[in-house]
Motif scaffolding. Sequence first.
Motif, PDB file in Angstrom:
ATOM      1  N   SER A  46       2.464   1.805   0.448  1.00 59.24           N
ATOM      2  CA  SER A  46       3.487   2.777   0.059  1.00 59.24           C
ATOM      3  C   SER A  46       3.666   3.807   1.174  1.00 59.24           C
ATOM      4  CB  SER A  46       3.106   3.473  -1.252  1.00 59.24           C
ATOM      5  OG  SER A  46       3.073   2.515  -2.295  1.00 59.24           O
ATOM      6  N   PHE A  47       4.845   4.390   1.226  1.00 64.60           N
ATOM      7  CA  PHE A  47       5.198   5.263   2.352  1.00 64.60           C
ATOM      8  C   PHE A  47       5.148   6.739   1.985  1.00 64.60           C
ATOM      9  CE2 PHE A  47       6.852   1.169   3.399  1.00 64.60           C
ATOM     10  CZ  PHE A  47       6.655   1.069   4.769  1.00 64.60           C
ATOM     11  N   PHE A 107       0.534  -7.161  -0.476  1.00 59.30           N
ATOM     12  CA  PHE A 107       0.188  -6.091  -1.427  1.00 59.30           C
ATOM     13  C   PHE A 107      -0.822  -6.548  -2.467  1.00 59.30           C
ATOM     14  CE2 PHE A 107       4.991  -5.751  -0.991  1.00 59.30           C
ATOM     15  CZ  PHE A 107       4.897  -5.095   0.213  1.00 59.30           C
ATOM     16  N   THR A 108      -1.558  -5.569  -3.034  1.00 55.38           N
ATOM     17  CA  THR A 108      -2.357  -5.875  -4.222  1.00 55.38           C
ATOM     18  C   THR A 108      -1.402  -5.977  -5.410  1.00 55.38           C
ATOM     19  OG1 THR A 108      -2.728  -3.573  -4.892  1.00 55.38           O
ATOM     20  CG2 THR A 108      -4.317  -4.527  -3.323  1.00 55.38           C
ATOM     21  N   ALA A 112       1.467  -3.172  -6.425  1.00 54.50           N
ATOM     22  CA  ALA A 112       2.878  -3.577  -6.460  1.00 54.50           C
ATOM     23  C   ALA A 112       3.495  -3.293  -7.825  1.00 54.50           C
ATOM     24  CB  ALA A 112       3.003  -5.053  -6.120  1.00 54.50           C
ATOM     25  N   VAL A 167      -6.180   0.220 -13.261  1.00 53.61           N
ATOM     26  CA  VAL A 167      -5.935  -1.148 -13.705  1.00 53.61           C
ATOM     27  C   VAL A 167      -7.024  -2.032 -13.098  1.00 53.61           C
ATOM     28  CG1 VAL A 167      -4.301  -3.077 -13.691  1.00 53.61           C
ATOM     29  CG2 VAL A 167      -3.459  -0.724 -13.843  1.00 53.61           C
ATOM     30  N   LYS A 373       8.471   4.443  -1.733  1.00 56.98           N
ATOM     31  CA  LYS A 373       9.075   4.632  -0.409  1.00 56.98           C
ATOM     32  C   LYS A 373       9.556   6.070  -0.259  1.00 56.98           C
ATOM     33  CE  LYS A 373      10.203  -0.279  -0.254  1.00 56.98           C
ATOM     34  NZ  LYS A 373      11.171  -1.339   0.065  1.00 56.98           N
TER      35      LYS A 373
HETATM   36  C1  FAD Z   1       6.103  -4.191   5.105  1.00 58.37           C
HETATM   37  C2  FAD Z   1       6.452  -3.758   3.714  1.00 58.37           C
HETATM   38  C3  FAD Z   1       7.320  -4.530   2.959  1.00 58.37           C
HETATM   39  C4  FAD Z   1       7.659  -4.129   1.665  1.00 58.37           C
HETATM   40  N1  FAD Z   1       8.473  -4.940   0.925  1.00 58.37           N
HETATM   41  C5  FAD Z   1       8.790  -4.595  -0.352  1.00 58.37           C
HETATM   42  C6  FAD Z   1       9.615  -5.425  -1.150  1.00 58.37           C
HETATM   43  O1  FAD Z   1      10.008  -6.523  -0.757  1.00 58.37           O
HETATM   44  N2  FAD Z   1       9.940  -4.982  -2.388  1.00 58.37           N
HETATM   45  C7  FAD Z   1       9.522  -3.775  -2.881  1.00 58.37           C
HETATM   46  O2  FAD Z   1       9.876  -3.430  -3.991  1.00 58.37           O
HETATM   47  N3  FAD Z   1       8.680  -3.000  -2.148  1.00 58.37           N
HETATM   48  C8  FAD Z   1       8.303  -3.393  -0.922  1.00 58.37           C
HETATM   49  N4  FAD Z   1       7.442  -2.594  -0.200  1.00 58.37           N
HETATM   50  C9  FAD Z   1       6.806  -1.445  -0.876  1.00 58.37           C
HETATM   51  C10 FAD Z   1       5.526  -1.908  -1.610  1.00 58.37           C
HETATM   52  O3  FAD Z   1       5.781  -3.002  -2.425  1.00 58.37           O
HETATM   53  C11 FAD Z   1       4.945  -0.836  -2.509  1.00 58.37           C
HETATM   54  O4  FAD Z   1       4.695   0.302  -1.757  1.00 58.37           O
HETATM   55  C12 FAD Z   1       3.683  -1.295  -3.239  1.00 58.37           C
HETATM   56  O5  FAD Z   1       3.346  -0.339  -4.202  1.00 58.37           O
HETATM   57  C13 FAD Z   1       2.529  -1.544  -2.280  1.00 58.37           C
HETATM   58  O6  FAD Z   1       1.410  -2.070  -2.952  1.00 58.37           O
HETATM   59  P1  FAD Z   1      -0.053  -1.608  -2.489  1.00 58.37           P
HETATM   60  O7  FAD Z   1      -1.031  -2.571  -3.032  1.00 58.37           O
HETATM   61  O8  FAD Z   1      -0.069  -1.360  -1.038  1.00 58.37           O
HETATM   62  O9  FAD Z   1      -0.171  -0.249  -3.304  1.00 58.37           O
HETATM   63  P2  FAD Z   1      -0.524   1.231  -2.754  1.00 58.37           P
HETATM   64  O10 FAD Z   1       0.577   1.680  -1.877  1.00 58.37           O
HETATM   65  O11 FAD Z   1      -1.887   1.253  -2.222  1.00 58.37           O
HETATM   66  O12 FAD Z   1      -0.474   2.041  -4.132  1.00 58.37           O
HETATM   67  C14 FAD Z   1       0.719   2.149  -4.852  1.00 58.37           C
HETATM   68  C15 FAD Z   1       0.425   2.830  -6.183  1.00 58.37           C
HETATM   69  O13 FAD Z   1      -0.350   1.949  -7.002  1.00 58.37           O
HETATM   70  C16 FAD Z   1      -1.493   2.628  -7.481  1.00 58.37           C
HETATM   71  N5  FAD Z   1      -2.544   1.634  -7.666  1.00 58.37           N
HETATM   72  C17 FAD Z   1      -2.971   0.709  -6.794  1.00 58.37           C
HETATM   73  N6  FAD Z   1      -3.946  -0.031  -7.357  1.00 58.37           N
HETATM   74  C18 FAD Z   1      -4.139   0.462  -8.606  1.00 58.37           C
HETATM   75  C19 FAD Z   1      -5.008   0.122  -9.686  1.00 58.37           C
HETATM   76  N7  FAD Z   1      -5.869  -0.884  -9.595  1.00 58.37           N
HETATM   77  N8  FAD Z   1      -4.936   0.855 -10.814  1.00 58.37           N
HETATM   78  C20 FAD Z   1      -4.060   1.869 -10.935  1.00 58.37           C
HETATM   79  N9  FAD Z   1      -3.208   2.228  -9.953  1.00 58.37           N
HETATM   80  C21 FAD Z   1      -3.254   1.512  -8.809  1.00 58.37           C
HETATM   81  C22 FAD Z   1      -1.787   3.674  -6.415  1.00 58.37           C
HETATM   82  O14 FAD Z   1      -2.575   4.733  -6.918  1.00 58.37           O
HETATM   83  C23 FAD Z   1      -0.390   4.107  -6.061  1.00 58.37           C
HETATM   84  O15 FAD Z   1       0.052   5.030  -7.002  1.00 58.37           O
HETATM   85  C24 FAD Z   1       7.112  -2.937   1.116  1.00 58.37           C
HETATM   86  C25 FAD Z   1       6.232  -2.167   1.878  1.00 58.37           C
HETATM   87  C26 FAD Z   1       5.898  -2.574   3.162  1.00 58.37           C
HETATM   88  C27 FAD Z   1       4.956  -1.741   3.973  1.00 58.37           C
END
Ligand code: FAD
Length: 416
Positions: A46-47, A107-108, A112, A167, A373
Motif C-alpha cells: 500500500s502507498f 500481495f498477501t 489485499a 485476520v 493508494k
Molecule cells: C505494484 C503494485 C501493483 C498493484 N496492483 C493492484 C491492482 O491490480 N489492484 C488493486 O486493487 N490494487 C493494486 N495495488 C494495491 C494493493 O493491492 C494494495 O495496496 C494491497 O492492500 C496490498 O496488499 P499487502 O499484502 O501489501 O497489504 P499491506 O499494504 O501490507 O496492508 C494493507 C492493509 O491490510 C492490513 N492487513 C494486512 N494483513 C492483515 C491481517 N492479517 N489482518 C488484518 N489486517 C491486515 C494492513 O494493516 C493494512 O491496513 C498494487 C500495488 C502495487 C505496489
Amino acid sequence: MAAKPTNWAGNVEFAARALRRPTTFEEFREIVATGDRVRVLGSGHSFNRIADTTGDLVVLDGLPRAVEVDSANGTVRVGAATRFAELCPVLRRHGLALPNLPSTPHFTLAGAYATGTHGSGHTGGTLAAAVRSVELVTADGETVTVSRGTDDHFEGTVVSLGSLGVVTALTLETCPTFEVEQYVHEGLAWPAFPEDLTGVLGVAYSVSVFTDWSGPARVWVKRRVGDPPPDPTLLSGTRPADGPRHPIEGMPTANATEQSGVPGPWDERLPHFRAGFVPSVGDELQSEYFVPAERAAEAAAALVELGPLLAPVLRVSEVRTVAADPHWLSPAHGRDSVAFHFTWTSDARAVAGVLPRVEAALAPFDVRPHWGKLSSIAPEATSASYERLEDFRALLERFDPKGTFRNELIDRYFPR
Ligand SMILES: Cc1cc2nc3c(=O)[nH]c(=O)nc-3n(C[C@H](O)[C@H](O)[C@H](O)COP(=O)(O)OP(=O)(O)OC[C@H]3O[C@@H](n4cnc5c(N)ncnc54)[C@H](O)[C@@H]3O)c2cc1C
C-alpha cells in the motif's frame, strides 16, 4: 538505531515502535492481547499509512500458513499471510482457480482483501467477492469467524482496512481451473474514443486499457479459452503488438506475463506481472479512483483534458472495470464501476501537486479512492459516498472498543 521499516514503495516510513514477527500462535496472541496499539503489515504494497501504527507492527509470515483445499465444496481455507503467488499454483494442481486476480500476485491475501483490491472484468467484483469466511483475532485475543450467509456483518468484515482485528485465515470460493490467452492491441484512438469505453473494457473476460491521456492507448485483452472472440468493431483501428510488452514503456518485458495469445493457466495470464519478478516499475507511487460505470466515459473525457498537466509525473494510467459487490467499504460497493489508476513517478511533491487536479476533475462523478493508494480527497467526501459507513463505524466500536487497531488513517475516516 535500527532503520524504521518502510512500505514496498519506500514513501512510507512506519512510525511503529516495534516490528514483531511471531513464530507461534501463542506468541502472536500475546502480542495482540497485551498491545495497546497493534496493526498488521501484509506485504507492504500500500502507498499510504493504512498499515501504520505507533504501537506494534506485526508481520505474520513467521506463522504456519495453512492451505487446505476442499475439492468437494470448491473452497480453500488459507492462512492470511499467504501470497497469491503461493496459493494459485496449489489451487491449479487441484483443478481449481480464483475467478479474478490483481495486476500482480505479490500481495498477501489479507492485505489485499482489507483494502478492496481488484482485478478487471465486467463480471467480477473486487477480490473480496470470493471470500466466504474470515477468521480474526480480536483485541482481547479471542478468535472469531465471520461467514457469508450466517453473519449479517459479514459484508463489513472482509474489506475492513485491517481495523477489526488480525485476520488469521480466510475461506475462499473457487471455480474450475481455466486457461487464458492474452493479447496486446496498440493504437486505440484514445482521446477521441471514450464514449465506448465500457464496450472496450468488456471485449473479453478481463481487459485493461493503458493510456497517458494524450496519445493512443494500448488494450490488454485476456480472453478465457473457449469464450467467443472479441468484437472486432470495438478494437477497430488497433493493431496487435509486434512482440511482448510491459505495461510501462521502457520496463523489461520479461517481468510481464506471456502475451501473443499463447494459452496459459489463469494465474499466469490474469496478472500483468509474473511472480518472482519486480512488478510495475518499483520506483513509483500510485493512486486509483472508482467512478460508476455509467459515468466512466465522462470521467475519462475530463482526464483527457489533464493530459499535458499529468505528463511530467505519470508513468502510465490503467483503466479497468469492477462489477458491483456488496462489501460495505468496497470501492465498488453497490455499483458497477470503472477504476482509473495512475502509476506516478516517485516524486512525492510533484505527485501531491497533481492529485487535487485529478480529484477535482473526477469529483462530479461520486468518486471513491482506492483505500491502499494515494489520495488527497477529504475523508468526509469519501465517507459520504459509502451508504453503509455508519454500519461499519458501529462494527468498529463493537469489535475494537478500546481502539487497539485504530491508527491515524482510521481515526480520520471513522472519528470516535
Ligand atoms: C505494484 C503494485 C501493483 C498493484 N496492483 C493492484 C491492482 O491490480 N489492484 C488493486 O486493487 N490494487 C493494486 N495495488 C494495491 C494493493 O493491492 C494494495 O495496496 C494491497 O492492500 C496490498 O496488499 P499487502 O499484502 O501489501 O497489504 P499491506 O499494504 O501490507 O496492508 C494493507 C492493509 O491490510 C492490513 N492487513 C494486512 N494483513 C492483515 C491481517 N492479517 N489482518 C488484518 N489486517 C491486515 C494492513 O494493516 C493494512 O491496513 C498494487 C500495488 C502495487 C505496489
